[in-house]
Design an enzyme around this catalytic site. Structure first.
Site, PDB file in Angstrom:
ATOM      1  N   CYS A 506       0.959  -1.003   0.127  1.00 61.27           N
ATOM      2  CA  CYS A 506       0.061  -0.187   0.087  1.00 61.27           C
ATOM      3  C   CYS A 506       1.148   1.082   0.046  1.00 61.27           C
ATOM      4  O   CYS A 506       0.451   2.231  -0.060  1.00 61.27           O
ATOM      5  CB  CYS A 506      -0.906  -0.174   1.428  1.00 61.27           C
ATOM      6  SG  CYS A 506      -0.131   0.341   2.768  1.00 61.27           S
ATOM      7  N   GLU A 549      -2.307   0.353  -4.354  1.00 63.76           N
ATOM      8  CA  GLU A 549      -2.094  -0.749  -3.990  1.00 63.76           C
ATOM      9  C   GLU A 549      -1.569  -0.995  -5.169  1.00 63.76           C
ATOM     10  O   GLU A 549      -1.726  -1.135  -6.368  1.00 63.76           O
ATOM     11  CB  GLU A 549      -3.439  -1.330  -3.889  1.00 63.76           C
ATOM     12  CG  GLU A 549      -2.895  -2.877  -2.663  1.00 63.76           C
ATOM     13  CD  GLU A 549      -2.845  -2.351  -1.415  1.00 63.76           C
ATOM     14  OE1 GLU A 549      -3.308  -3.091  -0.731  1.00 63.76           O
ATOM     15  OE2 GLU A 549      -3.578  -1.280  -1.206  1.00 63.76           O
TER      16      GLU A 549
END
Length: 556
Positions: A506, A549
């Site tokens: 992330c 992501e």
């Protein structure tokens, strides 16, 4: 030649006098500016009893430095090694331990270097520094210096919470792709950014700060100036101003309604807002979790200070009455009593159910998952379905495959994979998340999965040794923002039976060191056959922000 301590000329009477002068100067600075007042409180801070070690080898590893300190019979509380630099900061638990360290390290011959050590000043409290510059007495909220006031006028809550708010969705995706391309340029030239089904109201978990509003006009009442929302800055920047989330497109309307209702309650409350400057006050944070059915869990974080049980019960009743008036499905209400200074993680937290259900449940890719107040679940549910479908597609569906789900959280990835493979093993350090993961496996009638509670760097080395007889193992890692511990990287590299590794990040900018270490040639520190990156995929879990992501597939 064996390493040994040399005569230490720097700790004679002259050095002692120099250190005493340095300490006296530090105390003088504290008295004059009060920038270090936090070090005088009873609670421990890693900024006291700190030394600086310099003239270290350039390519020094954290583990090597820890081994040296242990060899010298030193017991540090905190070690901060500056990457690719020649110095480090080490904190001890007492002045006696600090002096012992100075004598042991200063002048010590190690790796063809003569180490040097000196007292290290604590960092300046940014809020105290800011108030001092503004001539503020510290009795009210933040008071900006003229420079900071000018800067504050240019700040917009949308620029802080969703900085790409003024960009079209195609422009947002292009920015994300360009950012990730820069990170991956040395590894791959192919990267795809995937759209997600919903870009508005997508946050299924919102953590709202409580503090003074940043309005320019003078408020009539200090309590009327209290806001529940997002901070415009950080403590480090000297800015704790809070703005309501009214215009934030990523925040669901139900979460905004709860923030507004709690703001009204706190403004009318006789209890002051918690102060991160002097650690007094009560109200700290409001967290709202939501599932796709629109059901909500509200978690009110409070520092109980000296409140009696009767006072706490009265407060719980007020919170219940407040949330009952909200025009939304609040099915669970918690009081989180936070007694530590930091709100990060769950250390010092006690969750107490006030009313409703203990858990939320989410339907996710045809399966059911239980969510506790503290457990991790991807913040954008519909986008996470896109992410996990792609991860599942990257994994072969062989009946002989074993999947290692590292940093597994509530077990989502492993449970989704389990029916297509021989066995899944999940590792997670948060106990509540492990409990949820085991329940989630039962809810979905998954029998071929087990969960291990502990740090991945502690559990993985032994675990992979026990799996060495398995012919095909796929590792999936979804670590926190900082990435994987070096010990995990080393264990993955030496586990030659792991032919494929899927890394979900992330925060690719912070994880890039992991990517390099996984692919680097063999060294004395990084043994085992390196991986190489075969695929890269970006899934937009955070529309209107620069975050994205990133999924990488590594193979031997």
């Amino acid at each position: 030649m064996a390493e040994q301590a040399q005569p230490i000329s720097s700790v004679d009477d002259t050095c002692a006098n120099s250190q005493a002068k340095e300490q006296n100067q530090m105390h003088s600075d504290q008295e004059q500016h009060d920038h270090y007042s936090y070090t005088k409180r009873e609670e421990f801070t890693s900024e006291i009893f700190k030394i600086e070690i310099y003239n270290l080898p350039f390519y020094l590893g954290f583990v090597e430095l820890k081994k040296l300190l242990k060899k010298l019979d030193l017991q540090p509380i905190k070690v901060k090694l500056i990457p690719r630099a020649t110095f480090a900061f080490v904190t001890f638990g007492s002045e006696a331990e600090r002096q012992k360290a100075l004598k042991a390290i200063d002048g010590y011959n190690w790796k063809k270097k003569v180490l040097q050590a000196k007292l290290a000043k604590p960092v300046v409290d940014p809020i105290a520094k800011k108030r001092n510059a503004a001539g503020n007495d510290g009795t009210t909220g933040d008071v900006d210096s003229e420079q900071n006031k000018k800067r504050a006028k240019t700040l917009n809550i949308l620029d802080v919470v969703i900085p790409l708010w003024d960009k079209s969705y195609d422009q947002q995706l292009k920015i994300k792709k360009n950012n990730l391309d820069r990170i991956l340029r040395k590894c791959t030239s192919k990267l795809e950014a995937i759209k997600v089904p919903e870009i508005n109201n997508y946050r299924n978990k919102c953590e709202f700060a409580i503090g003074q509003d940043s309005k320019d006009e003078v408020v009539i009442s200090v309590r009327a100036g209290i806001a529940v929302g997002f901070r415009l800055g950080s403590y480090r920047e000297g800015n704790l101003s809070v703005v309501p989330p009214t215009d934030c497109a990523n925040v669901p309307e139900e979460a905004k309604a709860i923030a507004k209702a709690m703001q009204s309650l706190i403004q009318q409350s006789s209890l002051p807002v918690y102060s991160f400057v002097d650690h007094t006050g009560y109200w700290r944070q409001i967290c709202v979790r939501r599932n796709l059915l629109g059901q909500l869990m509200a978690i009110v974080q409070l520092h109980p200070q000296d409140l009696s049980e009767d006072q706490l019960q009265s407060l719980k009743d007020e919170i219940n009455r407040c949330l009952e008036k909200c025009d939304c499905q609040v099915v669970s209400v918690y009081l989180q009593k936070q007694t530590t200074r930091s709100s990060a993680g769950n250390a010092g937290s006690v969750y107490e159910i006030i009313s409703g259900s203990k858990y939320l449940y989410e339907d996710f890719l045809g399966m059911k998952f239980r969510i506790s107040p503290s457990s991790f679940f991807q913040g954008n549910t519909l986008a996470a379905e896109v992410l996990y479908r792609n991860i599942r597609d990257w994994c072969p569906t062989k009946a002989t495959t074993v999947v290692l789900d590292i940093c597994c959280g509530t077990g989502t990835i492993g449970i989704l994979m389990a029916k297509n493979v021989n066995r899944v093993i999940g590792i997670e350090m948060v106990e509540d998340a492990i409990e949820d993961a085991r329940v989630n496996a039962e809810l979905n009638d998954i029998k071929n999965i087990e969960f291990i509670c502990g740090k991945a760097e502690d559990k993985l080395p032994t675990l992979v040794d026990n799996l060495s007889v398995i012919s095909e193992v796929i590792a999936i890692v979804d670590p926190p923002r900082a990435g994987l511990h070096t010990r995990v990287i080393k264990a993955l590299r030496r586990s030659l039976f792991i032919k494929k590794l899927i890394y979900v990040s992330c925060n690719p900018a912070m994880a890039v060191t992991n990517f390099v270490e996984l692919c680097s040639p063999r060294t004395n520190r990084l043994r085992g056959q390196p991986f190489k990156i075969m695929k890269a995929l970006a899934v937009d879990l955070f529309p209107y922000t620069e975050q994205c992501e990133l999924v990488l597939q590594f193979e031997r």
